[in-house]
Design an enzyme around this catalytic site. Structure first.
Site, PDB file in Angstrom:
ATOM      1  N   PHE A 111      -8.406  40.847   9.125  1.00  0.00           N
ATOM      2  CA  PHE A 111      -7.237  41.053   8.297  1.00  0.00           C
ATOM      3  C   PHE A 111      -6.500  42.081   8.672  1.00  0.00           C
ATOM      4  O   PHE A 111      -6.830  43.383   9.084  1.00  0.00           O
ATOM      5  CB  PHE A 111      -7.758  41.293   6.773  1.00  0.00           C
ATOM      6  CG  PHE A 111      -6.449  41.259   5.850  1.00  0.00           C
ATOM      7  CD1 PHE A 111      -5.995  40.065   5.136  1.00  0.00           C
ATOM      8  CD2 PHE A 111      -6.027  42.317   5.187  1.00  0.00           C
ATOM      9  CE1 PHE A 111      -5.133  39.941   4.421  1.00  0.00           C
ATOM     10  CE2 PHE A 111      -4.910  42.241   4.498  1.00  0.00           C
ATOM     11  CZ  PHE A 111      -4.559  40.885   4.002  1.00  0.00           C
ATOM     12  N   ASP A 182     -16.710  43.669   5.804  1.00  0.00           N
ATOM     13  CA  ASP A 182     -15.847  43.525   4.820  1.00  0.00           C
ATOM     14  C   ASP A 182     -16.120  42.187   4.099  1.00  0.00           C
ATOM     15  O   ASP A 182     -15.822  41.169   4.820  1.00  0.00           O
ATOM     16  CB  ASP A 182     -14.378  43.319   5.499  1.00  0.00           C
ATOM     17  CG  ASP A 182     -13.251  43.435   4.339  1.00  0.00           C
ATOM     18  OD1 ASP A 182     -13.347  42.787   3.281  1.00  0.00           O
ATOM     19  OD2 ASP A 182     -12.065  44.085   4.498  1.00  0.00           O
ATOM     20  N   TYR A 205     -10.535  40.806  -6.987  1.00  0.00           N
ATOM     21  CA  TYR A 205      -9.427  40.008  -7.386  1.00  0.00           C
ATOM     22  C   TYR A 205      -9.520  38.542  -6.970  1.00  0.00           C
ATOM     23  O   TYR A 205      -8.753  37.861  -7.236  1.00  0.00           O
ATOM     24  CB  TYR A 205      -8.163  40.821  -7.294  1.00  0.00           C
ATOM     25  CG  TYR A 205      -7.707  41.092  -5.707  1.00  0.00           C
ATOM     26  CD1 TYR A 205      -7.401  40.433  -5.012  1.00  0.00           C
ATOM     27  CD2 TYR A 205      -7.751  42.573  -5.370  1.00  0.00           C
ATOM     28  CE1 TYR A 205      -6.955  40.710  -3.642  1.00  0.00           C
ATOM     29  CE2 TYR A 205      -7.434  42.932  -4.373  1.00  0.00           C
ATOM     30  CZ  TYR A 205      -6.939  42.101  -3.187  1.00  0.00           C
ATOM     31  OH  TYR A 205      -6.973  42.616  -2.203  1.00  0.00           O
ATOM     32  N   LYS A 206     -10.390  38.440  -5.865  1.00  0.00           N
ATOM     33  CA  LYS A 206     -10.287  37.226  -4.906  1.00  0.00           C
ATOM     34  C   LYS A 206     -11.324  36.220  -6.084  1.00  0.00           C
ATOM     35  O   LYS A 206     -11.225  35.833  -6.990  1.00  0.00           O
ATOM     36  CB  LYS A 206     -10.798  37.106  -3.627  1.00  0.00           C
ATOM     37  CG  LYS A 206      -9.328  37.918  -3.019  1.00  0.00           C
ATOM     38  CD  LYS A 206      -9.699  38.265  -1.459  1.00  0.00           C
ATOM     39  CE  LYS A 206      -8.410  38.789  -0.914  1.00  0.00           C
ATOM     40  NZ  LYS A 206      -8.637  39.616   0.251  1.00  0.00           N
ATOM     41  N   ARG A 352      -3.514  27.310   3.511  1.00  0.00           N
ATOM     42  CA  ARG A 352      -4.831  27.365   3.010  1.00  0.00           C
ATOM     43  C   ARG A 352      -5.432  26.891   1.586  1.00  0.00           C
ATOM     44  O   ARG A 352      -4.352  26.940   0.556  1.00  0.00           O
ATOM     45  CB  ARG A 352      -4.946  28.996   2.912  1.00  0.00           C
ATOM     46  CG  ARG A 352      -4.970  29.858   4.079  1.00  0.00           C
ATOM     47  CD  ARG A 352      -5.525  31.368   3.923  1.00  0.00           C
ATOM     48  NE  ARG A 352      -4.933  32.026   2.681  1.00  0.00           N
ATOM     49  CZ  ARG A 352      -5.223  33.041   2.337  1.00  0.00           C
ATOM     50  NH1 ARG A 352      -6.359  33.780   3.149  1.00  0.00           N
ATOM     51  NH2 ARG A 352      -4.581  33.802   1.284  1.00  0.00           N
TER      52      ARG A 352
HETATM   53  C1  LIG Z   1      -7.334  40.704   0.749  1.00  0.00           C
HETATM   54  C2  LIG Z   1      -7.997  41.535   1.638  1.00  0.00           C
HETATM   55  C3  LIG Z   1      -7.370  42.853   1.887  1.00  0.00           C
HETATM   56  C4  LIG Z   1      -6.597  43.511   0.733  1.00  0.00           C
HETATM   57  O1  LIG Z   1      -6.647  44.790   0.706  1.00  0.00           O
HETATM   58  P1  LIG Z   1      -6.073  45.748  -0.540  1.00  0.00           P
HETATM   59  O2  LIG Z   1      -6.126  47.028  -0.197  1.00  0.00           O
HETATM   60  O3  LIG Z   1      -6.854  45.241  -1.748  1.00  0.00           O
HETATM   61  O4  LIG Z   1      -4.612  45.028  -0.642  1.00  0.00           O
HETATM   62  C5  LIG Z   1      -8.128  43.711   2.957  1.00  0.00           C
HETATM   63  N1  LIG Z   1      -8.790  43.085   3.899  1.00  0.00           N
HETATM   64  C6  LIG Z   1      -9.241  41.867   3.861  1.00  0.00           C
HETATM   65  C7  LIG Z   1     -10.162  41.245   4.826  1.00  0.00           C
HETATM   66  C8  LIG Z   1      -8.845  41.073   2.709  1.00  0.00           C
HETATM   67  O5  LIG Z   1      -9.245  39.853   2.948  1.00  0.00           O
END
Ligand SMILES: *Cc1c(COP(=O)(O)O)cnc(C)c1O
Length: 393
Positions: A111, A182, A205-206, A352
């Site tokens: 990400f 992660d 939050y997911k 998705r």
């Molecule tokens: C959703 C997601 C994030 C989001 O990070 P935030 O700081 O909560 O906005 C970061 N890394 C990955 C791999 C994600 O899927």
């Protein structure tokens, strides 16, 4: 064991929600809890609520509830801030464990925020670190004895591709590199075995349904936490914050990864969302998720020959989401949303769809595939209102 708990969620009538991999829906119990925190604790007790409602204990309490969902022991998970901040903290800590090495290894499917944070830390440190990325399938052999830390996202946010956590963690251990997983797209989606991994981070939050902006978490393998001097030394990661001493002294264990004032309202909502998870069997959840995603792939491929499956075909190599590629994917997702099927889009061409067995069943999946098929067959996506990109896709 059935995992379906549809009645526990407040979903709008007529919506099939296939975006819980990005923002989980509202659990019914969360509303009453949030109202109570607002009106009773904050409204009536004011600052006294830090003691009367034990707000200060919420991060550790919630961390202990997340721990079993990631296969971690009690007392090993800190909660707060956002995932990007937790990635920064974990990576800075990982580099301390291997002070003589200079390579941070990640993959090109990670990400963007994780990689941006790594780049930012490297320039801040200015000590010759590099962030090296390899294609996801080439990660394991790239874990050499130059590597200080391996930073990988378990489930790819675009394709749902699942890394072999056990094999990569073992490889990192053998090479003496600190492993950071992660778990953003894994927590609440499948059983997790961190093995000897040094760190894990994730968001709530997911699939955990903690609500927009819900706090993130950070796990440290218990035998390592005392060796870590936090990069972000906040007063609430201090051993005795209310002594207000000049010198920083880290709190015992993972609590040192706390930084500042906890987001009490979000934590309370997340705590309520976690009530649901107490009785979820993660193996049964995983089986249900595979059944749903296999059904979706079969139905979509039967109806929509112009779409290309962008996720691994083998369900064992996939998380809990399925992506299809099409150059008009953005407009197709918009047309599906207008017809009640909520998925999302990731550039350049991925549609998705996330499968959360807590509130989705086979009927939902069949109907969603039929609606997508209809959108494509009738070319509903060509309408101009589906073509303009919103700020958030
Ligand atoms: C959703 C997601 C994030 C989001 O990070 P935030 O700081 O909560 O906005 C970061 N890394 C990955 C791999 C994600 O899927």
């Amino acid at each position: 064991m059935a995992v379906l708990r549809k009645e526990a969620f407040d979903l709008p009538e007529g919506v099939i929600y296939l975006d819980g991999n990005s923002l989980g829906p509202l659990p019914r119990g969360a509303t009453a809890r949030a109202m109570s925190v607002l009106q009773k604790d904050w409204g009536q007790d004011l600052i006294r609520a830090w003691n009367t409602a034990d707000w200060m204990a919420l991060p550790a309490h919630v961390g202990d509830r997340i721990a079993p969902l990631i296969g971690a022991p009690p007392g090993s998970v800190a909660v707060g801030d956002t995932l990007s901040v937790k990635v920064f903290q974990a990576l800075a800590a990982a580099l301390q464990l291997r002070p003589e090495r200079r390579v941070i290894l990640s993959d090109t499917g990670n990400f963007p925020s994780d990689l941006y944070v790594a780049d930012g830390l490297v320039s801040l440190l200015d000590r010759g670190y590099t962030v090296r990325t390899t294609p996801p399938e080439a990660v394991a052999p790239a874990i050499t004895e130059e590597v200080a830390a391996v930073l990988l996202t378990h489930v790819d946010y675009r394709t749902g591709r699942l890394h072999d956590m056990a094999a990569i963690t073992l490889r990192a251990e053998a090479a003496g590199a600190a492993m950071i997983w992660d778990l953003a797209h894994s927590t609440g989606a499948l059983p997790i075995d961190l093995g000897s991994a040094a760190f894990a981070v994730g968001c709530s939050y997911k699939y955990l349904n903690g609500g927009p902006g819900a706090p993130a978490f950070l796990y440290i393998r218990p035998d390592l936490s005392e060796r870590i001097t936090p990069a972000l030394q906040g007063w609430l990661g201090h051993a005795a914050p209310f002594e207000m001493t000049r010198a920083y002294r880290p709190a015992p264990g993972v609590a040192r990864m706390r930084i500042g004032t906890p987001p009490v309202i979000q934590l309370a909502i997340l705590d309520a969302a976690l009530d649901l998870w107490d009785s979820v069997d993660l193996d049964a959840l995983r089986r249900a998720s595979i059944t749903l995603s296999e059904l979706f792939i079969a139905e979509v491929e039967a109806r929509c020959p112009t779409l290309r499956l962008a996720s691994p075909r083998d369900p064992a190599a996939r998380g809990s989401q399925v992506s299809f590629a099409h150059p008009e994917g953005y407009a197709m997702v918009q047309a599906c949303i207008a017809a009640g099927v909520i998925g999302d889009f990731r550039a350049p061409d991925l549609m998705r769809f996330g499968f959360a067995p807590l509130y989705l069943d086979a009927d939902d999946v069949r109907r969603a595939a039929a609606i997508l098929g209809d959108v494509i067959e009738r070319e509903a996506w060509r309408r101009p209102e589906y073509q303009t990109r919103a700020k958030v896709t």
